[in-house]
Design an enzyme around this catalytic site. Structure first.
Site, PDB file in Angstrom:
ATOM      1  N   GLY A 196       0.819  -1.203   0.000  1.00  0.00           N
ATOM      2  CA  GLY A 196       0.000   0.000   0.000  1.00  0.00           C
ATOM      3  C   GLY A 196       0.851   1.250   0.000  1.00  0.00           C
ATOM      4  CG  ASN A 197      -0.801   4.832   1.777  1.00  0.00           C
ATOM      5  OD1 ASN A 197      -0.353   5.078   2.890  1.00  0.00           O
ATOM      6  ND2 ASN A 197      -2.104   4.627   1.568  1.00  0.00           N
ATOM      7  CB  VAL A 200      -1.191   2.754   5.520  1.00  0.00           C
ATOM      8  CG1 VAL A 200      -1.664   1.493   6.247  1.00  0.00           C
ATOM      9  CG2 VAL A 200      -2.370   3.699   5.290  1.00  0.00           C
ATOM     10  N   GLY A 201       2.030   2.398   5.759  1.00  0.00           N
ATOM     11  CA  GLY A 201       3.174   1.546   6.019  1.00  0.00           C
ATOM     12  C   GLY A 201       3.904   1.929   7.296  1.00  0.00           C
ATOM     13  CD  GLU A 218       7.456  -5.172  -1.655  1.00  0.00           C
ATOM     14  OE1 GLU A 218       7.853  -4.284  -2.430  1.00  0.00           O
ATOM     15  OE2 GLU A 218       8.235  -5.972  -1.107  1.00  0.00           O
ATOM     16  CB  CYS A 252       2.635   0.007  -6.415  1.00  0.00           C
ATOM     17  SG  CYS A 252       3.007  -1.739  -6.709  1.00  0.00           S
TER      18      CYS A 252
END
Length: 492
Positions: A196-197, A200-201, A218, A252
């Site tokens: 994800g982004n 949030v990571g 990722e 992505c």
């Protein structure tokens, strides 16, 4: 189509305990059990293909062929590879010979970590959940899947189907949004994989750190395309624009911006305009070959970026927030401080940044966060090597886009803001051929494409087996026109 029901918060610790109990039972130690479960993942998809295509259409407006290409093909190839290779992957190995230790016969034995959590984004929730699930099963783990809340049709369908195909004690789905994910992250897991982004990571990394839980992240980023003005610009435009508009730009690894000498910018833009007309002759908004942005909020965010740009909108630029529609768009003469360079666009907007030469292109890339991927379009080996040697990224691809994820044996991984740890690396897309992947998508092209799919392993309980024949990855043009390089990165 089932309605999405969020998992009650009080049930999440119970699911954790059930998965832990299933893992400790030892049932997943058996390689035959793992193979049976891996096969079941493939048939979960195969038996319900139309349901998944309908769900992706409802959630993302995605053309059926894109779901077959980007989701089904990847899952089937990973399923077959894991099924065929699991004995090799899980057998004991001898370390390098040492005269001091030889008589003690040291051995390396792969062991499962325990209960893993797989958190997927909205853009490709099927493959980004089931491919790592297959890896988790092959490793002998239990797994809890967290589908995205922004794809309600898909997430509800997965929650309905998973317990029908997989061991209900070992494998679970938790649906929900921020409260459910927060509750999930409060618990101790043995590994977490998140795609994800970066925002949030970071939240997930902080939560995992409290329990010293290992992570695979990722996270994507802004992926540049370096174009040699001597290359066939129409070929470059065709492959770049396909990579940018597939899934309405919500990928992505999609190419985000072009670095091209000023004098070649106009010719490249003209080539993009011509290609766009061939992709969507009836217009992208009316085309069955073009998808939609996942939510109105995401469409509105992209509209703000377009509205604030100081570049030249060459074509496209139309946004219908209520319809979640963003037209394929090319914006030229964009500078480093432009709104379109301020964040990952995650939409079908291609940015063109004119530069003086390849040296300035390299300096531009190195002045920004490490991208997940870099694309190079050039027939000059020295040009290619210069960009590869003087930049850093998760991967590099020459003379094509996106299909790097289908190269057998090459894992997907980022660096720094692009993430850390490797994605499976054990999967391949069979039958990638240039003649069917470009819009407009037709039933004839889809039928040809599907004849090249990897056959699944035998269905558990059946007396017949699928053929073990593997289709050759790509056509000869892939080998002659493209190469993929996985960056060798030290993961500390």
């Amino acid at each position: 189509m089932s309605s999405l029901v969020y998992t009650p918060l009080e049930d999440i610790p119970k699911i954790h305990d059930t998965a832990r109990r299933g893992f400790l039972s030892g049932k997943a130690k058996s390689v035959e059990f793992r193979k049976q479960q891996i096969s079941q993942v493939g048939y979960l998809v195969k038996d319900n293909e139309q349901h998944f295509k309908d769900a992706m259409k409802a959630d993302l407006g995605r053309p059926f062929l894109e779901t077959e290409f980007f989701d089904f093909g990847i899952v089937y190839a990973e399923c077959r590879m894991a099924y065929d290779k699991i004995e090799k992957w899980t057998k004991e190995q001898a370390p390098e010979f040492s005269a001091n230790w030889f008589f003690m016969k040291p051995r390396l034995k792969p062991e499962p970590k325990g209960v893993v959590v797989l958190i997927a984004p909205f853009n490709y929730p099927l493959s980004l959940l089931l491919v790592p699930l297959i890896s988790a099963i092959a490793g002998g783990n239990a797994a809890v899947l967290k589908p995205p809340e922004h794809t309600p049709a898909f997430s509800a369908l997965l929650a309905e189907l998973l317990p029908k195909y997989l061991d209900p004690e070992l494998f679970h789905v938790i649906n929900g949004a921020v409260p459910e994910t927060t509750k999930l992250l409060e618990l101790k897991w043995d590994h977490i994989m998140y795609t994800g982004n970066a925002h949030v990571g970071r939240i997930i990394a902080e939560a995992a750190a409290k329990h010293l839980t290992p992570l695979t992240l990722e996270l994507g980023g802004k992926n540049p395309v370096v174009i040699d003005p001597k290359v066939d610009l129409k070929m470059a435009a065709r492959r770049v624009l396909w990579g940018r508009v597939s899934n309405a730009g919500q990928i992505c690894l999609a190419p985000e911006y072009i670095l091209i000498p000023q004098e070649a910018q106009e010719a490249f833009v003209a080539a993009c305009r011509e290609v766009n007309q061939t992709f969507f002759p009836e217009g992208p908004k009316n085309s069955e070959s073009f998808g939609r942005i996942v939510t109105e909020a995401h469409a509105a965010r992209i509209k703000r970026l377009i509205d604030r740009t100081k570049g030249t909108i060459e074509f496209g630029g139309e946004v219908d927030v209520a319809e979640r529609y963003v037209a394929p768009t090319v914006v030229s003469n964009v500078r480093a401080d432009d709104s379109l360079m301020s964040e990952e666009i995650f939409g079908p907007v291609l940015v063109v940044v004119p530069v003086k030469d390849v040296e300035e292109a390299i300096s531009f890339i190195n002045s920004r966060d490490y991208p997940l991927g870099i694309y190079i379009f050039s027939s000059d080996k020295k040009f290619q090597k210069r960009v590869v040697d003087q930049t850093q990224s998760g991967s590099v691809m020459v003379n094509d886009t996106l299909i790097a994820v289908g190269a057998p044996g090459l894992p997907v991984g980022g660096k720094g803001p692009g993430g850390y740890g490797y994605y499976t690396g054990k999967f391949g897309i069979d039958g990638v051929a240039f003649w069917f992947r470009f819009p407009p998508y037709t039933p004839e092209g889809a039928k040809k494409a599907r004849t090249l799919e990897t056959p699944l392993p035998p269905r558990p309980g059946s007396s017949t087996s699928s053929p073990a024949t593997w289709a050759i990855l790509g056509a000869a043009v892939v080998a002659s026109a493209s190469f993929v390089t996985l960056r060798s990165l030290d993961r500390l």
